[in-house]
Design an enzyme around this catalytic site. Structure first.
Site, PDB file in Angstrom:
ATOM      1  N   HIS A 136       0.828  -1.197   0.000  1.00  0.00           N
ATOM      2  CA  HIS A 136       0.000   0.000   0.000  1.00  0.00           C
ATOM      3  C   HIS A 136       0.869   1.257   0.000  1.00  0.00           C
ATOM      4  O   HIS A 136       1.916   1.320   0.644  1.00  0.00           O
ATOM      5  CB  HIS A 136      -0.931   0.020   1.217  1.00  0.00           C
ATOM      6  CG  HIS A 136      -2.095   0.937   1.033  1.00  0.00           C
ATOM      7  ND1 HIS A 136      -1.988   2.311   1.139  1.00  0.00           N
ATOM      8  CD2 HIS A 136      -3.399   0.677   0.727  1.00  0.00           C
ATOM      9  CE1 HIS A 136      -3.174   2.850   0.909  1.00  0.00           C
ATOM     10  NE2 HIS A 136      -4.043   1.891   0.658  1.00  0.00           N
ATOM     11  N   HIS A 137       0.394   2.271  -0.720  1.00  0.00           N
ATOM     12  CA  HIS A 137       1.152   3.512  -0.864  1.00  0.00           C
ATOM     13  C   HIS A 137       1.313   4.250   0.468  1.00  0.00           C
ATOM     14  O   HIS A 137       2.204   5.101   0.615  1.00  0.00           O
ATOM     15  CB  HIS A 137       0.466   4.420  -1.882  1.00  0.00           C
ATOM     16  CG  HIS A 137       1.419   5.263  -2.670  1.00  0.00           C
ATOM     17  ND1 HIS A 137       2.625   5.710  -2.174  1.00  0.00           N
ATOM     18  CD2 HIS A 137       1.332   5.756  -3.940  1.00  0.00           C
ATOM     19  CE1 HIS A 137       3.235   6.437  -3.087  1.00  0.00           C
ATOM     20  NE2 HIS A 137       2.484   6.478  -4.170  1.00  0.00           N
ATOM     21  N   CYS A 138       0.464   3.966   1.457  1.00  0.00           N
ATOM     22  CA  CYS A 138       0.638   4.623   2.752  1.00  0.00           C
ATOM     23  C   CYS A 138       1.864   4.104   3.492  1.00  0.00           C
ATOM     24  O   CYS A 138       2.309   4.713   4.467  1.00  0.00           O
ATOM     25  CB  CYS A 138      -0.604   4.453   3.622  1.00  0.00           C
ATOM     26  SG  CYS A 138      -0.877   2.776   4.232  1.00  0.00           S
ATOM     27  N   ASN A 311       6.487   7.803   3.088  1.00  0.00           N
ATOM     28  CA  ASN A 311       6.456   8.695   1.933  1.00  0.00           C
ATOM     29  C   ASN A 311       7.200   9.997   2.234  1.00  0.00           C
ATOM     30  O   ASN A 311       6.843  10.718   3.169  1.00  0.00           O
ATOM     31  CB  ASN A 311       5.008   8.994   1.547  1.00  0.00           C
ATOM     32  CG  ASN A 311       4.331   7.804   0.896  1.00  0.00           C
ATOM     33  OD1 ASN A 311       4.440   7.593  -0.300  1.00  0.00           O
ATOM     34  ND2 ASN A 311       3.646   6.997   1.699  1.00  0.00           N
TER      35      ASN A 311
END
Length: 470
Positions: A136-138, A311
């Site tokens: 997941h991008h989180c 991120n």
């Protein structure tokens, strides 16, 4: 227990705002040789889990959005829940592999578990196999996701030893406990804000320079937010995805850069621009100026932050010159475009805004994040990520990785996304498309390959007429 940054939390908010959408990033690592047994892959992954703590943590929402989501240990973690298998139908070529990737990435990760999974894929033509990564991008961005390759894979054919594992999950806080901790943090936030301001004013010269750069960048971002021309590349999305791949070589891009000028990124973006222009023409649309604006993520890790896996990105907004038909003139236009964007400090301004968001009360930020995703937008047409992968080959269970194909998720109203990745001398571009409205991403892939080939031919011609060429 760790708290998510506002940027990490935003990827969860975006996914929640779009029913069915998946905000996982991914890749396909293709290996030579016969596929290993699932148990061998499982054992290899188990030996690396202590190096990736997030792989045994789940994302927890805080009640009433009193604070950002948090990472807590998953007491019921089971590696078998995250390692899956698939066999490609014959003949096991690109069409079958990209079709499987589109199906895998169309499905949301289970929020009740740690937000990742790997797929062991056999049946590839040419005595090869693949490992699909879905995270997941989180949890990670493109740069930090690349760092995971160096953790999971080996730098030599000799498999590295497993890491001793003394993991003992911490007790998971209750919903009430999360709410109380978030309320405490809200009460302490004014003191945190005062310390941040005090730390900044202790260095007035640096503060002034940063403020000036941020002001220029913010002005550039504001100007770039004017609406783009109408295009079939934006609009409502389905939950299903299509995937395609374009390929090149680092040597070809470097030859074009040295002969015609610009950076490695300039050359790649000129090829991407050629592909988007070709796709518009194939669809019967005029590739006019300001028709395609791409969000271009920029890594903003400070020195010493290379190993941080959450991120750490900002962005630039680039109006790609799809209206320019000549390959040399198109490269010159791309080169000038990114020179201006860097001079305007858009990425630096975005990074400052993200850091400032971390000093704001999350109950104020969360509704705004959800509202932004629901607002109609015509300011961005696509996203183009560019990540430099390992320059030397990697190995898994003694087998050499021959290529890595990247995947970038799409959301909001962006029907096409482009991921650029270099690995061991190879250049791969993964093209994501909405299944209902951009199932022709294979045409985009071929257009990019043609665009790069045109530049390679121009560079080899000897005396190209390219403005600004050395």
């Amino acid at each position: 227990m760790d708290r998510m940054s506002p940027l990490d939390a935003a990827f969860l908010q975006l996914e929640d705002a779009q029913p069915g959408a998946s905000l996982a990033i991914g890749s396909i690592a293709v290996f030579e040789g016969p596929p290993p047994a699932r148990d061998d892959v499982r054992a290899a992954l188990a030996g690396r889990l202590p190096l990736i703590p997030r792989y045994r943590q789940r994302a927890r929402q805080v009640p009433l959005d009193l604070g950002p989501p948090v990472w807590t240990d998953a007491r019921d973690f089971a590696l078998d829940d995250h390692l899956r298998t698939a066999t490609l139908p014959a003949p096991g070529g690109d069409r079958e592999l990209t079709g499987l990737m589109g199906a895998i990435m169309s499905t949301r990760l289970d929020r009740s578990r740690p937000l990742w999974e790997y797929w062991l894929v056999d049946g590839l033509a040419g005595d090869r196999w693949a490992l699909v990564s879905k995270v997941h991008h989180c949890m990670v961005d493109g740069v930090s996701g690349t760092d995971l390759y160096r953790v999971v894979f080996d730098p030599t054919p000799e498999p590295g030893p497993g890491v001793p594992d003394g993991w003992r999950p911490e007790p998971e806080p209750s919903a009430a406990g999360l709410a109380l901790l978030a309320a405490r943090d809200l009460a302490l936030l004014p003191a945190v804000q005062v310390r941040a301001v005090a730390g900044a004013v202790r260095h007035p010269a640096s503060l002034a320079r940063a403020a000036a750069a941020t002001a220029r960048g913010a002005a550039g971002l504001a100007t770039a937010l004017r609406p783009t021309g109408a295009s079939s590349l934006t609009g409502p999305l389905s939950a299903e995805r299509r995937f395609a791949v374009a390929r090149g070589t680092v040597a070809d891009v470097s030859a074009v850069r040295h002969r015609l000028g610009g950076t490695f990124n300039d050359v790649v973006m000129a090829a991407v621009t050629a592909g988007l222009r070709s796709l518009l023409l194939d669809r019967g649309e005029r590739p006019t100026r300001h028709r395609i604006r791409s969000l271009v993520p920029v890594d903003v890790r400070a020195p010493g932050e290379a190993a941080i896996r959450d991120n750490r990105v900002s962005c630039m907004l680039a109006d790609l010159p799809v209206d320019v038909a000549d390959p040399g003139a198109r490269l010159a236009a791309v080169r000038e475009l990114f020179r201006e964007l860097k001079a305007e400090h858009e990425a630096e301004a975005g990074a400052v805004l993200v850091r400032l968001a971390g000093l704001e009360p999350f109950p104020v930020l969360a509704p705004g994040l959800r509202l932004v995703w629901h607002l109609p937008q015509r300011t961005i047409t696509t996203v183009t990520t560019d990540v430099r992968g390992p320059a030397e080959p990697l190995y898994a269970l003694g087998r050499r990785c021959v290529e890595i194909l990247p995947y970038v998720p799409i959301a909001s109203r962006l029907r096409v996304g482009v991921a650029v990745f270099t690995y061991a001398g190879q250049l791969a571009l993964g093209l994501t498309g909405d299944a209902d409205t951009a199932s022709d991403v294979d045409r985009l892939a071929r257009g990019i390959e043609v665009g790069l080939a045109e530049l390679v031919a121009l560079a080899a011609a000897g005396s190209p007429d390219v403005p600004g060429a050395p």
